[in-house]
Motif scaffolding. Structure first.
Motif, PDB file in Angstrom:
ATOM      1  N   TYR A  13       0.829  -1.183   0.173  1.00  0.00           N
ATOM      2  CA  TYR A  13      -0.663   0.140   0.911  1.00  0.00           C
ATOM      3  C   TYR A  13       0.893   1.202   0.526  1.00  0.00           C
ATOM      4  N   GLU A  14       2.162   1.015   0.837  1.00  0.00           N
ATOM      5  CA  GLU A  14       2.397   2.550   0.771  1.00  0.00           C
ATOM      6  C   GLU A  14       3.046   2.682  -0.412  1.00  0.00           C
ATOM      7  N   ARG A  15       3.997   1.740  -1.707  1.00  0.00           N
ATOM      8  CA  ARG A  15       4.034   1.903  -2.398  1.00  0.00           C
ATOM      9  C   ARG A  15       3.685   2.657  -3.791  1.00  0.00           C
ATOM     10  N   LEU A  16       2.153   1.603  -3.434  1.00  0.00           N
ATOM     11  CA  LEU A  16       0.957   2.439  -4.185  1.00  0.00           C
ATOM     12  C   LEU A  16       1.120   3.231  -3.975  1.00  0.00           C
ATOM     13  N   ARG A  17       0.575   3.963  -2.806  1.00  0.00           N
ATOM     14  CA  ARG A  17       0.131   5.624  -2.412  1.00  0.00           C
ATOM     15  C   ARG A  17       1.359   6.577  -3.421  1.00  0.00           C
ATOM     16  N   ALA A  18       2.391   5.860  -2.595  1.00  0.00           N
ATOM     17  CA  ALA A  18       3.760   6.925  -3.028  1.00  0.00           C
ATOM     18  C   ALA A  18       3.653   7.017  -4.627  1.00  0.00           C
ATOM     19  N   TYR A  19       3.322   6.441  -6.019  1.00  0.00           N
ATOM     20  CA  TYR A  19       2.794   6.420  -6.950  1.00  0.00           C
ATOM     21  C   TYR A  19       2.061   6.689  -8.114  1.00  0.00           C
ATOM     22  N   LEU A  20       0.182   6.219  -6.684  1.00  0.00           N
ATOM     23  CA  LEU A  20      -0.288   7.245  -7.461  1.00  0.00           C
ATOM     24  C   LEU A  20      -1.022   8.523  -7.744  1.00  0.00           C
ATOM     25  N   ILE A  21      -0.710   9.235  -6.328  1.00  0.00           N
ATOM     26  CA  ILE A  21      -0.928   9.565  -5.686  1.00  0.00           C
ATOM     27  C   ILE A  21      -0.109  11.197  -5.980  1.00  0.00           C
ATOM     28  N   PRO A  22      -1.151  12.517  -7.093  1.00  0.00           N
ATOM     29  CA  PRO A  22      -0.134  12.559  -7.270  1.00  0.00           C
ATOM     30  C   PRO A  22       0.440  14.342  -7.351  1.00  0.00           C
ATOM     31  N   GLY A  45      -9.845  -5.328  -2.631  1.00  0.00           N
ATOM     32  CA  GLY A  45      -8.208  -5.453  -1.812  1.00  0.00           C
ATOM     33  C   GLY A  45      -6.529  -5.159  -1.493  1.00  0.00           C
ATOM     34  N   PRO A  46      -5.500  -5.649  -1.123  1.00  0.00           N
ATOM     35  CA  PRO A  46      -4.359  -5.135  -1.161  1.00  0.00           C
ATOM     36  C   PRO A  46      -3.848  -5.152  -2.357  1.00  0.00           C
ATOM     37  N   PRO A  47      -2.143  -4.316  -2.766  1.00  0.00           N
ATOM     38  CA  PRO A  47      -1.764  -4.294  -3.856  1.00  0.00           C
ATOM     39  C   PRO A  47      -0.776  -5.821  -4.060  1.00  0.00           C
ATOM     40  N   VAL A  48      -1.075  -6.313  -5.457  1.00  0.00           N
ATOM     41  CA  VAL A  48       0.067  -7.298  -5.698  1.00  0.00           C
ATOM     42  C   VAL A  48       0.654  -6.925  -6.991  1.00  0.00           C
ATOM     43  N   ASP A  49       1.588  -8.015  -6.862  1.00  0.00           N
ATOM     44  CA  ASP A  49       2.535  -7.646  -7.458  1.00  0.00           C
ATOM     45  C   ASP A  49       2.352  -8.743  -9.750  1.00  0.00           C
ATOM     46  N   THR A  82      -0.123   1.457 -14.953  1.00  0.00           N
ATOM     47  CA  THR A  82      -0.544   0.176 -14.473  1.00  0.00           C
ATOM     48  C   THR A  82      -0.063   0.010 -12.741  1.00  0.00           C
ATOM     49  N   VAL A  83      -1.191  -0.183 -11.875  1.00  0.00           N
ATOM     50  CA  VAL A  83      -0.878  -1.124 -10.178  1.00  0.00           C
ATOM     51  C   VAL A  83      -2.235  -1.580 -10.076  1.00  0.00           C
ATOM     52  N   TYR A  84      -1.687  -3.051  -9.994  1.00  0.00           N
ATOM     53  CA  TYR A  84      -2.391  -4.240  -9.352  1.00  0.00           C
ATOM     54  C   TYR A  84      -3.304  -4.459  -8.081  1.00  0.00           C
ATOM     55  N   LEU A  85      -4.331  -4.239  -7.740  1.00  0.00           N
ATOM     56  CA  LEU A  85      -5.087  -4.986  -6.738  1.00  0.00           C
ATOM     57  C   LEU A  85      -5.754  -6.444  -6.918  1.00  0.00           C
ATOM     58  N   GLU A 121     -14.503   1.341 -14.656  1.00  0.00           N
ATOM     59  CA  GLU A 121     -15.544   2.669 -14.578  1.00  0.00           C
ATOM     60  C   GLU A 121     -14.112   3.985 -14.364  1.00  0.00           C
ATOM     61  N   VAL A 122     -14.790   4.975 -15.096  1.00  0.00           N
ATOM     62  CA  VAL A 122     -13.799   6.071 -15.179  1.00  0.00           C
ATOM     63  C   VAL A 122     -14.183   6.507 -14.189  1.00  0.00           C
ATOM     64  N   LEU A 123     -13.016   7.133 -12.601  1.00  0.00           N
ATOM     65  CA  LEU A 123     -13.233   7.721 -11.775  1.00  0.00           C
ATOM     66  C   LEU A 123     -13.494   8.840 -11.656  1.00  0.00           C
ATOM     67  N   ASP A 124     -13.205   9.652 -10.527  1.00  0.00           N
ATOM     68  CA  ASP A 124     -13.506  11.013 -10.964  1.00  0.00           C
ATOM     69  C   ASP A 124     -12.736  11.909  -9.918  1.00  0.00           C
ATOM     70  N   VAL A 125     -11.074  11.225  -9.791  1.00  0.00           N
ATOM     71  CA  VAL A 125     -10.409  11.931  -9.041  1.00  0.00           C
ATOM     72  C   VAL A 125      -9.072  11.016  -9.810  1.00  0.00           C
ATOM     73  N   SER A 126      -7.758  12.328  -9.370  1.00  0.00           N
ATOM     74  CA  SER A 126      -6.900  12.073 -10.294  1.00  0.00           C
ATOM     75  C   SER A 126      -5.790  11.446  -9.899  1.00  0.00           C
ATOM     76  N   PHE A 127      -5.285   9.875 -10.635  1.00  0.00           N
ATOM     77  CA  PHE A 127      -3.926   8.942  -9.747  1.00  0.00           C
ATOM     78  C   PHE A 127      -2.676   9.480 -10.686  1.00  0.00           C
ATOM     79  N   TYR A 128      -1.725   9.351 -10.235  1.00  0.00           N
ATOM     80  CA  TYR A 128      -0.743   9.113 -10.869  1.00  0.00           C
ATOM     81  C   TYR A 128       0.094  10.561 -11.460  1.00  0.00           C
ATOM     82  N   ASN A 129      -0.720  11.274 -11.945  1.00  0.00           N
ATOM     83  CA  ASN A 129      -1.237  12.080 -12.803  1.00  0.00           C
ATOM     84  C   ASN A 129      -2.273  13.339 -13.483  1.00  0.00           C
ATOM     85  N   THR A 130      -2.107  14.699 -12.721  1.00  0.00           N
ATOM     86  CA  THR A 130      -3.403  15.096 -13.140  1.00  0.00           C
ATOM     87  C   THR A 130      -3.534  15.677 -14.386  1.00  0.00           C
ATOM     88  N   GLY A 131      -2.886  15.034 -15.529  1.00  0.00           N
ATOM     89  CA  GLY A 131      -3.378  15.380 -17.123  1.00  0.00           C
ATOM     90  C   GLY A 131      -3.455  13.270 -17.347  1.00  0.00           C
TER      91      GLY A 131
END
Length: 224
Positions: A13-22, A45-49, A82-85, A121-131
């Motif tokens: 989760y910590e790796r996921l958060r660092a990667y996705l929060i723009p 569910g949790p992030p997976v590899d 892309t990140v995996y759960l 589903e298209v999400l109404d939040v920004s992940f990775y980058n605002t673009g």
């Protein structure tokens, strides 16, 4: 070292958060993205590899070239960042690229299966980058998951068999269980369980796979 699912999930989760929060988002946007991410992880569910090859999110691949990550060989188009759960993945193609529509269209073309339904589903939040456009591709199982979010044995075992049984028609050597473990249990995994399956289900998968190997249906056991 024993497999500790909680520790693996927390580290992921910590790796996921660092990667996705723009980083280019405003503080309020970052807060909203973090809240959305927590809710998604709680539900899917949790992030997976990597996924087991029988998982509905990757099962639509060529039987001779198993896949453990969603990609064009599993029927997807337009995936990027892309990140995996355990039961979904988030992909974040740049909006201007036209790829978001490709993702949605490709998911809608995936073949149906009795075990699960795959939706985008298209999400109404920004992940990775605002673009980018954030898209959640989720696996809605036909039955309730087990406590802890693992796949029930009555689904995992037949899904595994659907993938492995046809291999007898072309296989020349049987793979060792140690080689097959990440393909059949997913990653991360331990000796007897993973973030996808409980110890009981993993043991059932192992027993059935070894019985197929012992039958000789895949050919002589590959050593080394």
């Amino acid at each position: 070292m024993a497999f500790r699912a909680d520790e693996a999930a927390a580290a992921g989760y910590e790796r996921l958060r660092a990667y996705l929060i723009p980083r280019d988002a405003s503080p309020s946007e970052r807060t909203r993205s973090e809240e959305a991410l927590r809710n998604i992880v709680e539900k899917y569910g949790p992030p997976v590899d990597g996924y087991p090859t029988w998982h509905p999110l990757v099962r639509n691949h060529d039987g001779q070239t198993p896949e453990t990550h969603p990609n064009d060989r599993c029927g997807y188009e337009g995936l990027d960042h892309t990140v995996y759960l355990a039961h979904a993945f988030i992909t974040c193609p740049y909006t201007a690229s036209g790829k978001p529509a490709e993702v949605i269209d490709s998911v809608e073309r995936l073949p149906s299966h009795i075990a699960a339904t795959i939706t985008a589903e298209v999400l109404d939040v920004s992940f990775y980058n605002t673009g980018t456009t954030s898209i959640l591709v989720s696996c809605e199982w036909s039955e309730l998951l087990e406590p802890g979010g693992t796949v029930p044995k009555r689904l995992a075992v037949p899904l595994m068999l659907e993938q492995e049984l046809p291999c007898w028609t072309w296989a020349q050597r049987a793979e060792l269980w140690e080689t097959m473990r990440p393909y059949l249990l997913g990653n991360p995994h331990g000796q007897r369980s993973s973030l996808f399956v409980s110890q009981d289900t993993a043991l059932a998968i192992k027993k059935i796979y070894l019985a197929m190997v012992d039958s000789g249906m895949f050919g002589p056991l590959k050593m080394g």
